[in-house]
Structure formats: structure tokens, C-alpha cells
Write a protein that holds these residues in place. Structure first.
Motif, PDB file in Angstrom:
ATOM      1  N   ALA A   1       0.127   2.545   7.054  1.00 22.02           N
ATOM      2  CA  ALA A   1       0.018   3.884   6.471  1.00 22.02           C
ATOM      3  C   ALA A   1       0.869   3.998   5.210  1.00 22.02           C
ATOM      4  CB  ALA A   1       0.435   4.935   7.497  1.00 22.02           C
ATOM      5  N   GLN A   2       2.055   3.402   5.225  1.00 23.35           N
ATOM      6  CA  GLN A   2       2.898   3.449   4.031  1.00 23.35           C
ATOM      7  C   GLN A   2       2.312   2.596   2.901  1.00 23.35           C
ATOM      8  OE1 GLN A   2       7.024   2.581   4.959  1.00 23.35           O
ATOM      9  NE2 GLN A   2       7.386   4.709   5.553  1.00 23.35           N
ATOM     10  N   ILE A   3       1.712   1.454   3.238  1.00 20.34           N
ATOM     11  CA  ILE A   3       1.038   0.677   2.193  1.00 20.34           C
ATOM     12  C   ILE A   3      -0.087   1.509   1.583  1.00 20.34           C
ATOM     13  CG2 ILE A   3      -0.272  -1.404   1.644  1.00 20.34           C
ATOM     14  CD1 ILE A   3       1.061  -2.807   3.956  1.00 20.34           C
ATOM     15  N   SER A   4      -0.809   2.223   2.421  1.00 19.01           N
ATOM     16  CA  SER A   4      -1.886   3.089   1.940  1.00 19.01           C
ATOM     17  C   SER A   4      -1.344   4.143   0.980  1.00 19.01           C
ATOM     18  CB  SER A   4      -2.581   3.752   3.130  1.00 19.01           C
ATOM     19  OG  SER A   4      -3.560   4.662   2.701  1.00 19.01           O
ATOM     20  N   ASP A   5      -0.216   4.748   1.337  1.00 15.97           N
ATOM     21  CA  ASP A   5       0.404   5.737   0.449  1.00 15.97           C
ATOM     22  C   ASP A   5       0.789   5.106  -0.889  1.00 15.97           C
ATOM     23  OD1 ASP A   5       0.175   7.670   2.405  1.00 15.97           O
ATOM     24  OD2 ASP A   5       2.253   7.478   3.098  1.00 15.97           O
ATOM     25  N   VAL A   6       1.336   3.892  -0.829  1.00 16.00           N
ATOM     26  CA  VAL A   6       1.735   3.193  -2.052  1.00 16.00           C
ATOM     27  C   VAL A   6       0.516   2.887  -2.917  1.00 16.00           C
ATOM     28  CG1 VAL A   6       2.656   1.008  -2.936  1.00 16.00           C
ATOM     29  CG2 VAL A   6       3.859   2.220  -1.106  1.00 16.00           C
TER      30      VAL A   6
ATOM     31  N   PHE B   1      -6.769  -1.340   1.185  1.00 14.39           N
ATOM     32  CA  PHE B   1      -7.449  -1.555  -0.082  1.00 14.39           C
ATOM     33  C   PHE B   1      -6.839  -0.693  -1.189  1.00 14.39           C
ATOM     34  CE2 PHE B   1     -10.271  -2.940   3.234  1.00 14.39           C
ATOM     35  CZ  PHE B   1     -10.730  -4.152   2.739  1.00 14.39           C
ATOM     36  N   ALA B   2      -7.284  -0.919  -2.415  1.00 13.40           N
ATOM     37  CA  ALA B   2      -6.668  -0.285  -3.581  1.00 13.40           C
ATOM     38  C   ALA B   2      -6.761   1.236  -3.546  1.00 13.40           C
ATOM     39  CB  ALA B   2      -7.310  -0.819  -4.863  1.00 13.40           C
ATOM     40  N   ASP B   3      -7.781   1.780  -2.895  1.00 15.85           N
ATOM     41  CA  ASP B   3      -7.914   3.240  -2.824  1.00 15.85           C
ATOM     42  C   ASP B   3      -7.182   3.829  -1.628  1.00 15.85           C
ATOM     43  OD1 ASP B   3      -9.478   2.427  -0.714  1.00 15.85           O
ATOM     44  OD2 ASP B   3     -11.282   3.519  -1.335  1.00 15.85           O
ATOM     45  N   GLY B   4      -6.449   2.978  -0.871  1.00  8.51           N
ATOM     46  CA  GLY B   4      -5.697   3.450   0.279  1.00  8.51           C
ATOM     47  C   GLY B   4      -6.425   3.328   1.601  1.00  8.51           C
ATOM     48  N   THR B   5      -7.678   2.913   1.586  1.00  9.62           N
ATOM     49  CA  THR B   5      -8.429   2.740   2.830  1.00  9.62           C
ATOM     50  C   THR B   5      -7.791   1.655   3.693  1.00  9.62           C
ATOM     51  OG1 THR B   5     -10.506   3.402   1.791  1.00  9.62           O
ATOM     52  CG2 THR B   5     -10.667   2.108   3.820  1.00  9.62           C
TER      53      THR B   5
END
Length: 478
Positions: A64-69, A188-192
Motif C-alpha cells: 500500500a505504501q509503494i502504491s502511495d509512492v 504498477f506506475a499508477d498505484g495499482t
């Protein structure tokens, strides 16, 4: 990028909540390189770069934090560089000098848990930041092993293995990392956040697990993986052989693999590498008489292990191989990680050049690849070779270059010249130009040469996954 400018301060203070971050200059400098020998030569000969190549380091703790980043990076127009343990030798985690956007390292080492183990399916759900040694120790406590033992086991991570299609020392039995992965959790790059199919096999369209492996952080982050595990071996048997030359040793290995034998380890050292890198005392004790040295190890259940070792012993004289004392195999097993820590001794001397590169070819081309590279004139130096990963259709050759730059004033340029010459030789003889180290910045030109048409397709895929090129820009042709 100057870490003190206003744009940097803006991104520093706009980070998502809960993300551990650092812009300390010492931290940034440490994260501005991996173990790419060319960069190490630059630093040795010219001193460290005036400024760190990176602007910020982040340590997320979950997907989830990677997604936020990832979403933050799109919003703030930053370049993100996934980071495992920094043991890569191709510059895959480093930034190009011309990258104009803020450069942000995303280090996954806080994501280091074994989430669960399924003993019935013999799988483990593991976070990508775990260091190889720690993963193996955890599994061993449960009576299990992954079977993946790269030379960098103590300083590499699961995520790095996935990103580069890593291979371990016992790969002929257990397979490479791509053979050990059942599914991937990706960001992924869009946070998915998405997981590929967790099944022993699926025909529901393309195999996304295999499509994503080896893409070096250019399409997504790997946050976790479901990997196959095995019981710890009941028995190990080590065998040692010699052959008069490398050609005979290759033929012995081909016969064994095509007969269905799968030793956990099989290693062939050419005569020069045998004489310079293997212990002379152990060679003498083993009764080695010269030529190429071979080490084989079988492990697993006692009956299967004994059967495999017995069949290899039966085949040896038919292939022109002579069994010698097994002290050599035992010595290799006990010291199999040592070489990774000896290279720095050579690199510490001014004007010395040291690098390794690993190629692969089918059996019909393997001898030609070996001869082509060995015949390259590298000036004041030598080229060593051993074979350590084998297949039904061929094998890899792992070359080591040890050279002195001589009177050349520009040592990095001399490195580039040697590298280009040996790669052209391997390419011309029909090899693929990386077996398990990956591409990074080092082989960026060469992947475009070897797979020009396919790289055009890959870049279209990259544009679909990451249209603004936020993920590890400058790699894999992007």
C-alpha cells in the motif's frame, strides 16, 4: 539535481504520510551506485562524484505504501528507482546523468517477512525485500529450502532476483528463480496493486508472471512472491573429475544432462581457471593431473541421490572423464561464496580492471563461444572461464576478465573497450549476452542489438504500463 533547490524541497515535504525517507548526503551517495565494476573503477580513478546521483531515499513497509509512492511520483513528476540490496553488477539501480527529474530510490528492505508457508502445496509467500540469507535461514528452521543460492546470497534480495532473472549455484536441480515463482504481487506506475495467477499452471491467457520477471523494475515493483520450497536434502554426495580439455568436459556434461541427470551443482573449470583459482593443495590431494576440473554434487532423498551419483560415475569413463578424489568437491562446497569477497582485493589496486560476464549458448555453439572470447586480445590481462548452469539444450559460460589498463590514461575507457571486444566476440559466435546478471546500464546497448525487433515491442508494452516513464528510466532500452 541539486538537493537544495526549491523543487526538491517541494517533493520532500509532499510525501505520503508514514513513508520513512532520507535526504542525508551520505545516504544518497551510498544509494547512487550498486556493484557495477565500471562505476567502481570511475570512483577509484577519479574520486567520488561531486554530488550524489540520487535526491531522496524512501523505505516503504508494504504494498500500500509503494502504491502511495507511485501515485505521488506521477503527481510530482519524479523518477523512481527500485532498490533491493545493491549487489547488482550492471548498474540497474543507478540513474543516468541526463535524467532531469528528481531521482528517488525506493528501497524495499523493510518488506522482509515470510508471510506464510503452505506445507501441503510446498509454497511460501515472501516479501520482496528479504535478504537471501535470511530467507534461507527462516526456511531451514522449518526443515525447508528454496534451493536458490547465488554467490550474492548474503547481500542480495528476493526482489533483486526476480527483477534480473537470477540463477543460483544449485540451479541444475532446483531451477532458476523464474522456475521457483508461482505468483507475483506487483505495484504498477499508477498505484495499482495486483497479483498474478497463483496456480501450478494456467492457460487463461498470457503468463503474466513470466512476462514481468526480468524487467528490472521498468514495468512494476515486485512487493512479494509466492515461491516453491523443498524439504532439506536427506543426503549430499560430491564428486570430482578431470578431463584433458574443456571440450571433453562440455561433452561429458551434455551427455549427463541429455540422459536426464540433474545434479544440484555441476561446475566445469577451464585449465587456466583451474590452475589460478582452485586450491593447489586440494588439487594435489585430489590427485588432479591437469586439464579441466569438474565438480558435481547431488542432493535430495538418499536413494535418488545415490542413483544420480552412481549414474554419473558410470558415464564418466565413456565421456573421457577420470574420477579424482572428492576433496575438490568438498572444498568447493565449503568455500563456494568466497570468490565474491576476493574481487575487491584486485579492484583496490590502481589501474586494475576486473569484471565478469555470463553468456549462454546451445551445445552446438558452446565451444565456439568459449574459443571466441578466450581469443580476444585484452592487452595486459587474462580471461578465465567456467561453466556452472546446464540445460538439455546447452549451458552458460561464466567469463572473468582480469586486466591492467597499461599506459592508457583513461581507465574507464579501457574498460569499455575490453567489454565491447569480448561482447562482440560472444555475440558473433552465437551466444545470448546475459545468462543471469541482467541488463542494467551495462548491457543496454547490447539488448537493443541482440533483440532489436522484440525491444521495439517491449517499449510499446512499457509505454502501456508506465506511459510517463517513471519506473527505472533508462533501463531495458527505455
Amino acid at each position: 539535481m541539486n538537493a537544495g533547490n526549491q523543487r526538491f524541497e517541494k517533493i520532500r515535504h509532499s510525501l505520503p504520510d508514514g513513508i520513512v525517507a532520507s535526504s542525508d548526503s551520505h545516504v544518497l551517495r551510498a544509494y547512487s551506485q550498486d556493484l557495477w565494476p565500471r562505476k567502481m573503477i570511475e570512483i577509484r580513478e577519479q574520486g567520488p562524484d561531486p554530488e550524489p546521483a540520487m535526491d531522496l531515499v524512501l523505505w516503504p513497509e508494504n504494498a500500500a505504501q509503494i502504491s502511495d509512492v507511485a501515485r505521488w511520483a506521477v503527481r510530482m513528476d519524479c523518477a523512481l528507482y527500485p532498490y533491493g540490496a545493491g549487489s547488482g553488477v550492471c548498474g540497474a539501480t543507478t540513474a543516468d546523468a541526463g535524467e532531469p527529474r528528481p531521482r528517488v530510490v525506493v528501497d524495499l528492505k523493510r518488506m522482509n517477512c515470510v508471510r506464510s508457508i503452505d506445507r501441503k502445496s510446498m509454497t511460501a509467500w515472501v516479501e520482496a525485500g528479504i535478504i537471501g540469507e535470511n530467507l534461507e535461514r527462516h526456511l531451514n528452521q522449518e526443515g525447508l529450502t528454496l534451493g536458490h543460492f547465488p554467490s550474492s546470497l548474503y547481500c542480495s534480495s528476493l526482489g533483486g532476483w526476480l527483477a534480473t532473472r537470477s540463477a543460483g549455484q544449485l540451479s541444475t536441480k532446483y531451477g532458476k528463480i523464474e522456475d521457483m515463482v508461482l505468483s507475483l504481487e506487483c505495484v504498477f506506475a499508477d498505484g495499482t496493486v495486483a497479483e498474478t495467477a497463483r496456480a501450478p499452471r494456467s492457460a487463461m491467457g498470457a503468463d503474466w508472471t513470466q512476462l514481468l520477471l526480468g524487467t528490472e523494475g521498468t514495468l512494476c515493483f515486485f512487493s512479494a512472491a509466492c515461491v516453491l520450497v523443498h524439504p532439506l536434502p536427506e543426503k549430499r554426495v560430491g564428486l570430482s573429475f578431470e578431463t584433458p580439455d574443456i571440450r571433453t568436459a562440455m561433452e561429458f556434461a551434455r551427455m549427463a544432462l541429455q540422459a536426464g541427470l540433474r545434479p544440484a551443482a555441476l561446475r566445469i573449470y577451464d585449465p587456466l581457471e583451474t590452475s589460478l583459482t582452485l586450491s593447489r593443495a586440494v588439487l594435489k590431494e585430489s590427485g588432479f593431473g591437469g586439464g579441466a576440473a569438474i565438480v558435481a554434487q547431488f542432493e535430495g532423498g538418499a536413494a535418488v541421490t545415490d542413483a544420480g551419483a552412481g549414474e554419473l560415475l558410470r558415464m564418466a569413463p565413456l565421456a573421457g572423464a577420470r574420477r579424482i578424489g572428492d576433496q575438490l568437491a568438498q572444498h568447493w562446497w565449503e568455500h563456494r561464496y568466497d570468490i565474491s569477497y576476493k574481487q575487491q582485493l584486485i579492484m583496490s589496486h590502481g589501474r586494475m580492471i576486473l569484471d565478469t560476464f555470463e553468456v549462454a549458448a546451445t551445445w552446438d555453439k558452446l565451444q565456439a563461444v568459449y574459443e571466441a572470447v578466450k581469443n580476444v586480445n585484452i592487452g595486459f590481462g587474462i580471461v578465465l572461464a567456467h561453466l556452472s548452469h546446464f540445460y538439455h539444450a546447452g549451458a552458460n559460460i561464466y567469463f572473468s576478465i582480469v586486466a591492467h589498463a597499461g599506459l592508457t590514461p583513461d581507465v574507464p575507457a579501457r574498460y569499455d573497450s575490453i567489454w565491447s571486444d569480448v561482447m562482440r566476440a560472444a555475440e558473433g559466435a552465437g551466444a545470448t549476452l546475459s545468462h543471469h546478471h541482467g541488463v542494467g546500464r551495462l548491457r543496454r546497448e547490447w539488448i537493443m542489438r541482440e533483440r532489436a525487433d522484440w525491444m521495439k515491442i517491449f517499449l510499446k508494452v512499457k509505454n502501456g504500463f508506465d506511459p510517463e516513464n517513471h519506473l527505472n528510466p533508462g533501463k531495458m532500452g527505455g
